[in-house]
Design a protein around this motif. Structure first.
Motif, PDB file in Angstrom:
ATOM      1  N   UNK A  15       0.870  -1.182   0.000  1.00  0.00           N
ATOM      2  CA  UNK A  15       0.000   0.000   0.000  1.00  0.00           C
ATOM      3  C   UNK A  15       0.904   1.228   0.000  1.00  0.00           C
ATOM      4  N   UNK A  16       0.298   2.419   0.026  1.00  0.00           N
ATOM      5  CA  UNK A  16       1.103   3.647   0.066  1.00  0.00           C
ATOM      6  C   UNK A  16       1.840   3.780   1.396  1.00  0.00           C
ATOM      7  N   UNK A  17       1.274   3.167   2.455  1.00  0.00           N
ATOM      8  CA  UNK A  17       1.846   3.362   3.780  1.00  0.00           C
ATOM      9  C   UNK A  17       2.611   2.190   4.367  1.00  0.00           C
ATOM     10  N   UNK A  18       2.380   0.977   3.863  1.00  0.00           N
ATOM     11  CA  UNK A  18       3.038  -0.201   4.443  1.00  0.00           C
ATOM     12  C   UNK A  18       3.047  -1.360   3.455  1.00  0.00           C
ATOM     13  N   UNK A  19       3.859  -2.362   3.787  1.00  0.00           N
ATOM     14  CA  UNK A  19       3.977  -3.553   2.940  1.00  0.00           C
ATOM     15  C   UNK A  19       4.345  -4.725   3.835  1.00  0.00           C
ATOM     16  N   UNK A  20       4.118  -5.952   3.337  1.00  0.00           N
ATOM     17  CA  UNK A  20       4.459  -7.116   4.145  1.00  0.00           C
ATOM     18  C   UNK A  20       4.021  -8.407   3.487  1.00  0.00           C
ATOM     19  N   UNK A  21       4.037  -9.488   4.277  1.00  0.00           N
ATOM     20  CA  UNK A  21       3.682 -10.815   3.788  1.00  0.00           C
ATOM     21  C   UNK A  21       2.767 -11.488   4.804  1.00  0.00           C
ATOM     22  N   UNK A  22       1.821 -12.267   4.326  1.00  0.00           N
ATOM     23  CA  UNK A  22       0.941 -13.051   5.194  1.00  0.00           C
ATOM     24  C   UNK A  22       1.072 -14.516   4.788  1.00  0.00           C
ATOM     25  N   UNK A  23       1.372 -15.361   5.743  1.00  0.00           N
ATOM     26  CA  UNK A  23       1.597 -16.779   5.471  1.00  0.00           C
ATOM     27  C   UNK A  23       0.325 -17.479   4.995  1.00  0.00           C
ATOM     28  N   UNK A  24       0.516 -18.516   4.187  1.00  0.00           N
ATOM     29  CA  UNK A  24      -0.613 -19.292   3.676  1.00  0.00           C
ATOM     30  C   UNK A  24      -0.910 -20.505   4.540  1.00  0.00           C
ATOM     31  N   UNK A  25      -1.683 -21.434   3.986  1.00  0.00           N
ATOM     32  CA  UNK A  25      -2.110 -22.643   4.699  1.00  0.00           C
ATOM     33  C   UNK A  25      -1.720 -23.872   3.896  1.00  0.00           C
ATOM     34  N   UNK A  26      -1.291 -24.898   4.598  1.00  0.00           N
ATOM     35  CA  UNK A  26      -0.952 -26.157   3.938  1.00  0.00           C
ATOM     36  C   UNK A  26      -2.164 -27.077   3.972  1.00  0.00           C
ATOM     37  N   UNK A  27      -2.664 -27.448   2.793  1.00  0.00           N
ATOM     38  CA  UNK A  27      -3.837 -28.325   2.687  1.00  0.00           C
ATOM     39  C   UNK A  27      -3.556 -29.406   1.650  1.00  0.00           C
ATOM     40  N   UNK A  28      -4.427 -30.396   1.576  1.00  0.00           N
ATOM     41  CA  UNK A  28      -4.304 -31.464   0.581  1.00  0.00           C
ATOM     42  C   UNK A  28      -4.912 -30.965  -0.731  1.00  0.00           C
ATOM     43  N   UNK A  29      -4.070 -30.505  -1.642  1.00  0.00           N
ATOM     44  CA  UNK A  29      -4.560 -29.897  -2.886  1.00  0.00           C
ATOM     45  C   UNK A  29      -5.019 -30.949  -3.889  1.00  0.00           C
TER      46      UNK A  29
END
Length: 360
Positions: free
Chosen positions: A275-289
């Motif tokens: 975004x204009x003010x911040x940045x980052x990462x959000x972890x995902x989920x491990x599932x049986x795809x």
């Protein structure tokens, strides 16, 4: 005389009874409208089609001996993802006046999506797509559109009243490939922008549909700077920039000054946000795809539900991270079944997965 008075009395009772019934119906309708209006409307524009998915996992289209029929089309998937999570959505597009077209509209209705913006074409068929995930993880697409009904939507067929009721107008890039649909897309986007509606863009690159790779890049980027929110996959970042999607400067080459949020999805690894003010990462989920079809649409639908309810999410990093965690959960759950719309999660499904991850 007595008989005449009796008849008048009976008719009067019937009339009063009908009036009461009509009032009850009116009250129910108004109540229903009030309930609906509490959830801000998201209008999704573009294609709806039939996906044919192999009944065996990890095979190419040529190797498959049978296919399962599943409703699809990215914008329609997003509309259904929103209502499945308890949000409010409408879909605008065109299908053939054929068995598949009517089946798709019935599916929209069954999923609670407003279908008033859908047109039927008596002279063109509903689009078909054959989709598979091969053993090497690559997705393979084969489309039947020559031309299909969705490509023939005209500006005069747009339900502008429905568009102007929206809080968010969402679209992809497939509707930009050919006329007259491209002009209809541009007109709808312009009307939404002028009405102060947030514009959401998921390019959903499908190279086999474009005349060339460069035509795809040019077409997708032709409307890039209009969007308030853009979601792209890591593969799409690589394609659009011809650079390394893991590098932040490469991703930020896609940023523009009108943008409020840019999200890059990284599969099961989660997503990155800017975004204009911040940045980052959000972890995902491990599932049986089982099948990744529609996972990105489930993600987008979930995020649009959060944005529609609280646009301050663009300025509040804590809220945004919660919303992205929820969206990651929705995308992950969608991969555990075949097809897109049938695999879309409910709100309780998503919250269960989020809560389980917190408990670990």
């Amino acid at each position: 005389m007595v008989i005449h008075l009796l008849i008048l009395y009976i008719n009067s009772r019937k009339k009063n009874s009908n009036t009461i019934v009509e009032k009850k119906r009116e009250s129910f309708t108004l109540e229903k409208m009030t309930i609906t209006s509490k959830s801000p409307l998201v209008v999704a524009f573009g294609e709806m089609l039939i996906d044919f998915v192999p009944d065996s996992a990890g095979v190419s289209l040529a190797e498959s001996t049978g296919f399962l029929k599943a409703p699809g089309g990215a914008p329609a998937n997003v509309a259904c993802a929103i209502t499945k999570l308890g949000g409010n959505s409408a879909f605008i597009g065109k299908v053939g006046d054929d068995e598949f077209g009517h089946m798709l509209v019935d599916i929209l209705k069954k999923n609670g999506v407003n279908s008033e913006g859908v047109c039927f074409d008596a002279h063109a068929r509903t689009a078909l797509a054959f989709v598979t995930l091969k053993k090497n993880g690559e997705r393979e697409f084969m489309f039947y559109r020559n031309p299909s009904a969705d490509m023939l939507l005209t500006e005069s067929e747009l339900n502008m009243g429905l568009i102007k009721q929206a809080k968010i107008f969402h679209y992809g890039s497939i509707s930009l490939i050919s006329e007259p649909c491209r002009s209809a897309h541009m007109a709808a986007m312009k009307a939404a922008k002028e009405a102060g509606i947030l514009l959401s863009y998921d390019p959903n690159v499908r190279l086999p549909l474009w005349p060339s790779a460069q035509a795809a890049i040019d077409g997708i980027k032709s409307i890039w700077n209009h969007a308030d929110f853009i979601k792209v996959s890591d593969d799409e970042v690589g394609f659009l920039t011809q650079g390394d999607a893991e590098k932040e400067d490469v991703v930020l080459s896609l940023w523009h000054d009108n943008l409020k949020l840019l999200v890059v999805t990284d599969g099961e690894k989660g997503c990155r946000y800017f975004t204009k003010g911040f940045k980052g990462r959000v972890e995902g989920f491990s599932v049986q795809t089982v099948d990744t079809t529609g996972a990105g649409d489930a993600f987008v639908g979930a995020l649009l539900v959060s944005i529609a309810q609280d646009p301050s999410i663009f300025q509040d990093e804590g809220k945004l991270k919660e919303a992205l965690k929820y969206a990651n959960a929705c995308g992950a759950i969608c991969t555990t079944q075949k097809g897109a719309i049938p695999a879309l999660p409910t709100n309780s499904d998503a919250l269960d997965l989020v809560n389980k991850s917190k408990a670990k």
